[in-house]
Design a protein around this motif. Structure first.
Motif, short mmCIF file in Angstrom:
data_model
loop_
_atom_site.label_atom_id
_atom_site.label_comp_id
_atom_site.label_asym_id
_atom_site.label_seq_id
_atom_site.Cartn_x
_atom_site.Cartn_y
_atom_site.Cartn_z
N TRP A 437 -0.81 -10.11 -9.20
CA TRP A 437 -1.16 -11.13 -8.21
C TRP A 437 -2.43 -11.87 -8.64
O TRP A 437 -3.39 -11.26 -9.13
N HIS A 438 -2.44 -13.18 -8.37
CA HIS A 438 -3.58 -14.03 -8.71
C HIS A 438 -3.98 -14.85 -7.49
O HIS A 438 -3.12 -15.35 -6.75
N LEU A 439 -5.30 -15.03 -7.30
CA LEU A 439 -5.83 -15.89 -6.25
C LEU A 439 -6.66 -16.98 -6.89
O LEU A 439 -7.68 -16.70 -7.53
N ASP A 440 -6.24 -18.24 -6.71
CA ASP A 440 -7.01 -19.37 -7.23
C ASP A 440 -8.33 -19.50 -6.48
O ASP A 440 -8.44 -19.15 -5.31
N GLY A 441 -9.33 -20.05 -7.17
CA GLY A 441 -10.59 -20.41 -6.52
C GLY A 441 -11.57 -19.28 -6.33
O GLY A 441 -12.69 -19.51 -5.87
N TYR A 442 -11.19 -18.06 -6.69
CA TYR A 442 -12.02 -16.91 -6.36
C TYR A 442 -11.98 -15.83 -7.44
O TYR A 442 -11.00 -15.70 -8.17
N ASP A 443 -13.04 -15.06 -7.49
CA ASP A 443 -13.01 -13.70 -8.00
C ASP A 443 -12.93 -12.78 -6.78
O ASP A 443 -13.39 -13.14 -5.69
N LEU A 468 -14.84 -3.72 -10.05
CA LEU A 468 -14.67 -4.87 -10.93
C LEU A 468 -14.32 -6.12 -10.12
O LEU A 468 -13.55 -6.06 -9.17
N THR A 469 -14.93 -7.25 -10.49
CA THR A 469 -14.48 -8.52 -9.93
C THR A 469 -13.61 -9.22 -10.97
O THR A 469 -13.94 -9.27 -12.15
N ARG A 470 -12.50 -9.76 -10.49
CA ARG A 470 -11.57 -10.46 -11.38
C ARG A 470 -10.71 -11.40 -10.54
O ARG A 470 -10.83 -11.42 -9.31
N HIS A 471 -9.80 -12.15 -11.19
CA HIS A 471 -8.96 -13.08 -10.45
C HIS A 471 -7.50 -12.66 -10.38
O HIS A 471 -6.72 -13.25 -9.65
N THR A 472 -7.11 -11.64 -11.15
CA THR A 472 -5.72 -11.18 -11.17
C THR A 472 -5.70 -9.67 -11.19
O THR A 472 -6.41 -9.04 -11.98
N THR A 473 -4.87 -9.08 -10.33
CA THR A 473 -4.78 -7.62 -10.29
C THR A 473 -3.33 -7.17 -10.30
O THR A 473 -2.44 -7.85 -9.78
N GLN A 474 -3.11 -6.02 -10.90
CA GLN A 474 -1.79 -5.43 -10.93
C GLN A 474 -1.59 -4.52 -9.71
O GLN A 474 -2.55 -3.99 -9.14
N THR A 481 -2.64 -1.94 -3.82
CA THR A 481 -3.93 -2.29 -4.39
C THR A 481 -4.72 -3.05 -3.34
O THR A 481 -4.18 -3.97 -2.70
N ALA A 482 -5.98 -2.67 -3.15
CA ALA A 482 -6.83 -3.33 -2.15
C ALA A 482 -7.91 -4.14 -2.84
O ALA A 482 -8.53 -3.68 -3.80
N ILE A 483 -8.14 -5.35 -2.32
CA ILE A 483 -9.21 -6.21 -2.83
C ILE A 483 -10.05 -6.71 -1.67
O ILE A 483 -9.58 -6.79 -0.52
N LEU A 484 -11.31 -7.04 -1.94
CA LEU A 484 -12.20 -7.66 -0.98
C LEU A 484 -12.61 -9.02 -1.53
O LEU A 484 -12.90 -9.16 -2.72
N VAL A 485 -12.64 -10.02 -0.65
CA VAL A 485 -12.91 -11.39 -1.06
C VAL A 485 -13.94 -12.01 -0.13
O VAL A 485 -13.78 -11.98 1.09
#
Length: 541
Positions: A437-443, A468-474, A481-485
């Motif tokens: 998954w990818h999110l435009d405009g952000y890490d 880790l901060t990144r723009h695409t995660t598996q 998978t959990a991300i914070l934005v």
């Protein structure tokens, strides 16, 4: 810091008018002016002639090298017989989703026309890519490396390498991109790819000097397949992942998932001969392998011996490796706070979105969905509908914030959030295949991988210190998978599967980050050269 008004005019030969761009800029932020012409051409990456997409006659396209805060003014001339767009994978487009290059924000560039992108690599470093976002053009080429170098005054946490190589690695089909598109339009799934390429080839070489250390920028530009990367007889020190300097760890090999990029330091500390560079597909019964050669400049011995083996483990091995990628909090880098005191783990979560992927049949045809909605593009980009107050294009919160039972259906799904919200997104993968998954405009901070179903109590296992901060995660099969934005970038931003067939058939949505106060401190005005289409035709910016 001094500011000035820059007015730059470009007379574009063969295009109907002269383009003038004016902007308030920081006096020490350089401008880079480029023209890229997009054409079809015959390529033979797997030994079979096929129609490819070339940029300035090149496959892959030119490498775009720049420095933190550079302003890029890039005129794209579309000589294809179809509308075309480029998107900048991982470039944040600060306050400027007008330049994102996806169909939710931009009208495509018509055939025999042009559009000039104008964006800044604001507060970024690292290894990125660009690629076509329209139709199945990505399966024909049009992609390339986009490297953002650190300013000289901001040192990186390792000695300057002796050289820098970009390795664009991805799966490839012998079938034309138009035939692949017809397969998807007919409601069928794509077969397994026909091969794997490194920089558009099955065999290439890189020459370097014994005793020196080099940086390899490795990106997965494929359509669907993870690969494992390794070098015969050499260890890999991963130092940067999609703009984040990380704690430096040495590996025998690394997994790189679709849409991801990372930087590796390799020291030529072996006997002077030639060595295999190997990439091989992962998590599938059929395995494709591509090789290149690491050539010591004083070598007189050709490459030989067995290829280094991939890791014995599969998903568990890969997940364990992913957990070892940690943010380097002590390094200077482009991020919210250069000294690492940006304590993301202490910020209250304003909203939680749990996004479940699925592969439903809709009207007897294969589609892909998020929380039961299979995305369809309206004729009018969502960003233009927002700006011109055009009704009937989309509605906010047109997708549920968590998975639910029921049949999937087509729709234009948009999630609403407020500027400066701090949100949690959980990617819930109940399928048996790996997702990316990818999110435009952000890490975003990748704070946890976990098995089974996500529940709020899983938060106790989040990494709230140095994720880790990144723009695409598996997201591994049957896991989450959990991300914070931190939503500090106003605009209309695409969140999509990087598995391109899934994206094409609906596995994407848009995140509308909004503040009602009109201010250049929140978002830039639309560009004067904005393309108009759909219900926006004839309207004045």
């Amino acid at each position: 810091m001094a500011k000035t008004i820059l007015i730059k005019c470009i007379n574009i030969i063969g295009i109907i008018s002269t383009l003038c761009i004016s902007a308030i800029v920081e006096a020490d932020d350089p401008y880079r002016f480029l023209t890229w012409t997009v054409t079809y051409g015959t390529i033979t990456p797997l030994g079979v002639p096929q129609q490819g997409i070339l940029i300035n006659g090149k496959f892959p396209g030119p490498t775009l090298d720049c420095v933190t805060n550079d302003n890029i003014v890039l005129n794209v001339v579309n000589k294809l017989n179809e509308p075309f767009l480029l998107t900048w994978n991982g470039i944040k487009q600060r306050k400027n989703s007008w330049q994102d290059g996806v169909l939710g924000t931009n009208c495509p560039i018509p055939p025999n026309s042009n559009y000039t992108y104008h964006f800044q690599t604001k507060d970024q470093i690292g290894s990125y890519t660009y690629f076509p976002s329209t139709l199945m053009h990505r399966a024909a080429g049009g992609f390339g490396a986009l490297n953002v170098y650190s300013r000289p005054r901001i040192p990186v946490p390792y000695s300057d390498p002796a050289g820098d190589f970009s390795l664009l690695i991805g799966d490839w089909y012998k079938t034309s991109h138009k035939s692949l598109q017809q397969t998807l339009d007919a409601g069928k799934t794509l077969p397994f790819p026909d091969g794997l390429l490194i920089n558009g080839q099955t065999r290439t070489s890189f020459t370097a000097d014994k005793g020196k250390t080099y940086k390899l920028r490795v990106s997965n530009v494929g359509l669907s397949t993870t690969f494992n990367f390794r070098i015969q007889g050499h260890m890999l020190k991963v130092v940067e992942v999609e703009g984040s300097n990380i704690l430096q760890t040495v590996y025998d090999s690394v997994d790189v998932h679709v849409g991801q990029s990372l930087s590796i330091l390799v020291t030529l500390d072996q006997a002077p001969k030639d060595y295999y560079i190997v990439a091989s597909t992962r998590f599938s019964r059929m395995v494709h392998t591509a090789t290149a050669v690491l050539h010591y400049s004083n070598s007189h011995t050709r490459v030989s011996g067995p290829l280094p083996a991939p890791p014995a483990g599969q998903y568990h091995w890969s997940m364990q490796q992913a957990r070892t990628f940690r943010w380097n909090l002590t390094s200077n880098a482009a991020r919210p706070n250069p000294q690492g005191s940006y304590h993301y783990g202490t910020i209250p979560i304003a909203k939680t979105f749990v996004l479940g992927n699925s592969a439903p049949l809709i009207n007897g045809k294969q589609r892909y969905a998020i929380n039961r909605v299979s995305f369809i593009h309206p004729d009018t980009p969502l960003k233009l509908a927002d700006y011109f107050n055009i009704t009937g294009v989309y509605s906010l919160d047109s997708i549920q914030s968590s998975p639910s039972d029921g049949a999937a259906y087509p729709g234009t799904s948009v999630l609403g959030a407020s500027l400066h919200d701090f949100i949690e997104i959980v990617f819930q993968n109940d399928e048996k295949t790996l997702q990316s998954w990818h999110l435009d405009g952000y890490d975003f901070w990748v704070v946890a991988f976990g098995a089974g179903k996500w529940t709020p109590e899983k938060r106790k296992n989040y990494n709230l210190k140095d994720a880790l901060t990144r723009h695409t995660t598996q997201v591994y099969p049957k896991t989450w998978t959990a991300i914070l934005v931190s939503l500090d970038n106003q605009g209309m931003w695409n969140l999509r599967s990087t598995m391109w067939a899934r994206q094409y058939l609906g596995q994407q949505l848009y995140l509308r980050v909004w503040n009602s106060e009109k201010s250049l401190s929140n978002e830039y005005d639309p560009p004067t050269n904005m393309l108009l289409c759909g219900k926006a035709v004839g309207l004045s910016p």
